[in-house]
Scaffold this motif. Sequence first.
Motif, PDB file in Angstrom:
ATOM      1  N   VAL A 151       0.824  -1.211   0.000  1.00 10.37           N
ATOM      2  CA  VAL A 151       0.000   0.000   0.000  1.00 10.37           C
ATOM      3  C   VAL A 151       0.859   1.263   0.000  1.00 10.37           C
ATOM      4  CG1 VAL A 151      -1.784   1.289   1.241  1.00 10.37           C
ATOM      5  CG2 VAL A 151      -1.909  -1.210   1.132  1.00 10.37           C
ATOM      6  N   VAL A 152       1.839   1.328   0.913  1.00  6.73           N
ATOM      7  CA  VAL A 152       2.631   2.553   1.050  1.00  6.73           C
ATOM      8  C   VAL A 152       3.757   2.611   0.016  1.00  6.73           C
ATOM      9  CG1 VAL A 152       4.077   3.921   2.608  1.00  6.73           C
ATOM     10  CG2 VAL A 152       2.046   2.743   3.501  1.00  6.73           C
ATOM     11  N   GLU A 153       4.673   1.639   0.032  1.00 13.30           N
ATOM     12  CA  GLU A 153       5.840   1.679  -0.863  1.00 13.30           C
ATOM     13  C   GLU A 153       5.437   1.620  -2.338  1.00 13.30           C
ATOM     14  OE1 GLU A 153       9.503  -1.308  -1.946  1.00 13.30           O
ATOM     15  OE2 GLU A 153       9.012  -1.092   0.184  1.00 13.30           O
ATOM     16  N   GLN A 154       4.502   0.714  -2.676  1.00 12.00           N
ATOM     17  CA  GLN A 154       4.100   0.564  -4.077  1.00 12.00           C
ATOM     18  C   GLN A 154       2.931   1.489  -4.448  1.00 12.00           C
ATOM     19  OE1 GLN A 154       3.537  -3.644  -4.849  1.00 12.00           O
ATOM     20  NE2 GLN A 154       5.712  -4.054  -4.653  1.00 12.00           N
ATOM     21  N   ASN A 155       2.493   2.284  -3.482  1.00  8.54           N
ATOM     22  CA  ASN A 155       1.452   3.279  -3.710  1.00  8.54           C
ATOM     23  C   ASN A 155       0.193   2.682  -4.347  1.00  8.54           C
ATOM     24  OD1 ASN A 155       0.378   5.851  -3.567  1.00  8.54           O
ATOM     25  ND2 ASN A 155       1.089   6.402  -5.613  1.00  8.54           N
ATOM     26  N   CYS A 156      -0.282   1.594  -3.751  1.00  8.11           N
ATOM     27  CA  CYS A 156      -1.479   0.912  -4.243  1.00  8.11           C
ATOM     28  C   CYS A 156      -2.531   0.864  -3.145  1.00  8.11           C
ATOM     29  CB  CYS A 156      -1.152  -0.513  -4.676  1.00  8.11           C
ATOM     30  SG  CYS A 156      -0.105  -0.606  -6.109  1.00  8.11           S
ATOM     31  N   PRO A 157      -3.346   1.884  -3.044  1.00  6.83           N
ATOM     32  CA  PRO A 157      -4.384   1.852  -2.005  1.00  6.83           C
ATOM     33  C   PRO A 157      -5.437   0.790  -2.340  1.00  6.83           C
ATOM     34  CG  PRO A 157      -4.603   3.814  -3.362  1.00  6.83           C
ATOM     35  CD  PRO A 157      -3.374   3.097  -3.820  1.00  6.83           C
ATOM     36  N   TYR A 158      -5.481  -0.241  -1.541  1.00  7.01           N
ATOM     37  CA  TYR A 158      -6.468  -1.309  -1.727  1.00  7.01           C
ATOM     38  C   TYR A 158      -6.804  -1.869  -0.354  1.00  7.01           C
ATOM     39  CZ  TYR A 158      -2.904  -4.862  -0.882  1.00  7.01           C
ATOM     40  OH  TYR A 158      -1.934  -5.631  -0.295  1.00  7.01           O
ATOM     41  N   GLY A 159      -7.880  -2.612  -0.275  1.00  2.00           N
ATOM     42  CA  GLY A 159      -8.320  -3.187   0.992  1.00  2.00           C
ATOM     43  C   GLY A 159      -7.502  -4.409   1.359  1.00  2.00           C
ATOM     44  N   GLU A 160      -6.471  -4.224   2.152  1.00  2.00           N
ATOM     45  CA  GLU A 160      -5.593  -5.330   2.539  1.00  2.00           C
ATOM     46  C   GLU A 160      -6.313  -6.353   3.422  1.00  2.00           C
ATOM     47  OE1 GLU A 160      -2.862  -8.059   3.297  1.00  2.00           O
ATOM     48  OE2 GLU A 160      -2.689  -6.569   1.726  1.00  2.00           O
ATOM     49  N   ILE A 161      -7.229  -5.891   4.231  1.00  2.00           N
ATOM     50  CA  ILE A 161      -7.937  -6.802   5.131  1.00  2.00           C
ATOM     51  C   ILE A 161      -9.094  -7.400   4.339  1.00  2.00           C
ATOM     52  CG2 ILE A 161      -9.191  -7.001   7.300  1.00  2.00           C
ATOM     53  CD1 ILE A 161      -7.454  -4.626   8.280  1.00  2.00           C
ATOM     54  N   ASP A 162      -8.894  -8.623   3.852  1.00  2.00           N
ATOM     55  CA  ASP A 162      -9.835  -9.246   2.920  1.00  2.00           C
ATOM     56  C   ASP A 162     -10.633 -10.402   3.509  1.00  2.00           C
ATOM     57  OD1 ASP A 162      -7.901 -11.227   3.099  1.00  2.00           O
ATOM     58  OD2 ASP A 162      -7.235 -11.044   1.024  1.00  2.00           O
ATOM     59  N   GLY A 163     -10.472 -10.658   4.805  1.00  3.18           N
ATOM     60  CA  GLY A 163     -11.235 -11.720   5.441  1.00  3.18           C
ATOM     61  C   GLY A 163     -10.676 -13.117   5.238  1.00  3.18           C
ATOM     62  N   LEU A 164      -9.528 -13.256   4.598  1.00  2.23           N
ATOM     63  CA  LEU A 164      -8.974 -14.578   4.302  1.00  2.23           C
ATOM     64  C   LEU A 164      -7.884 -15.020   5.274  1.00  2.23           C
ATOM     65  CD1 LEU A 164      -8.755 -14.207   0.421  1.00  2.23           C
ATOM     66  CD2 LEU A 164     -10.574 -15.282   1.778  1.00  2.23           C
ATOM     67  N   ASP A 165      -7.289 -14.097   5.994  1.00  2.00           N
ATOM     68  CA  ASP A 165      -6.141 -14.432   6.840  1.00  2.00           C
ATOM     69  C   ASP A 165      -6.453 -15.386   7.984  1.00  2.00           C
ATOM     70  OD1 ASP A 165      -3.866 -12.997   5.693  1.00  2.00           O
ATOM     71  OD2 ASP A 165      -5.025 -11.208   6.148  1.00  2.00           O
ATOM     72  N   LEU A 166      -7.620 -15.304   8.552  1.00  2.00           N
ATOM     73  CA  LEU A 166      -7.942 -16.102   9.734  1.00  2.00           C
ATOM     74  C   LEU A 166      -8.724 -17.380   9.428  1.00  2.00           C
ATOM     75  CD1 LEU A 166      -8.750 -13.228  12.247  1.00  2.00           C
ATOM     76  CD2 LEU A 166      -6.608 -14.502  11.967  1.00  2.00           C
ATOM     77  N   LEU A 167      -8.945 -17.668   8.151  1.00  5.44           N
ATOM     78  CA  LEU A 167      -9.661 -18.891   7.794  1.00  5.44           C
ATOM     79  C   LEU A 167      -8.859 -20.127   8.203  1.00  5.44           C
ATOM     80  CD1 LEU A 167     -10.909 -18.003   4.195  1.00  5.44           C
ATOM     81  CD2 LEU A 167     -12.232 -18.017   6.328  1.00  5.44           C
ATOM     82  N   PRO A 168      -9.517 -21.199   8.585  1.00  2.70           N
ATOM     83  CA  PRO A 168      -8.788 -22.410   8.973  1.00  2.70           C
ATOM     84  C   PRO A 168      -8.013 -23.046   7.821  1.00  2.70           C
ATOM     85  CG  PRO A 168     -11.172 -22.766   9.100  1.00  2.70           C
ATOM     86  CD  PRO A 168     -10.953 -21.320   8.774  1.00  2.70           C
ATOM     87  N   THR A 169      -8.380 -22.718   6.590  1.00  2.00           N
ATOM     88  CA  THR A 169      -7.694 -23.271   5.421  1.00  2.00           C
ATOM     89  C   THR A 169      -6.537 -22.403   4.935  1.00  2.00           C
ATOM     90  OG1 THR A 169      -9.351 -22.202   4.033  1.00  2.00           O
ATOM     91  CG2 THR A 169      -9.721 -24.530   4.601  1.00  2.00           C
ATOM     92  N   THR A 170      -6.335 -21.246   5.543  1.00  2.00           N
ATOM     93  CA  THR A 170      -5.235 -20.358   5.147  1.00  2.00           C
ATOM     94  C   THR A 170      -3.993 -20.708   5.940  1.00  2.00           C
ATOM     95  OG1 THR A 170      -6.755 -18.563   4.586  1.00  2.00           O
ATOM     96  CG2 THR A 170      -4.461 -17.954   4.988  1.00  2.00           C
TER      97      THR A 170
END
Length: 149
Positions: free
Chosen positions: A29-48
């Motif tokens: 987001v900061v270094e590559q200047n790409c504002p996007y929704g980083e929190i996508d709901g996938l990080d805490l899934l049991p399959t991740t």
Amino acid sequence: MTDLVARRGPDLTAADLYDLLRLRVDVFVVEQNCPYGEIDGLDLLPTTWHLWAPGGSGEAGAAGCLRVLAQPDGVARVSRVVTAASARGTGLGARLMEAAVEHLGEAESVLNAQTYAQGFYARFGYEPEGEEFDEDGIPHIVMRRKACR
């Protein structure tokens, strides 16, 4: 060199998740200047499955990380492959990808590579597929590692 840490989504501590998100936001987001929704709901899934290297002595957070997602079609997706500026050129990205490929075993997997990084991912058996596309203002291409049978 620091040992890598591997955990499933539900096994992440709040501090782990914070460190991973902070690194990803700092770079994507900061270094590559790409504002996007980083929190996508996938990080805490049991399959991740998350893999990361803690920061070196005197460094807070993660030095590099990636995650592997289970997709509905059964093909794994490697995503959010990133290293901190201070860890680039150390081979950490390759260590992370080697560990991911080992984790995946013979399973098929895909990733969206920034086009300049195709050669890096090719070292791990990934081949370009389809046409280049724009993702958040950066040229990408799908790369696939076919199932090893």
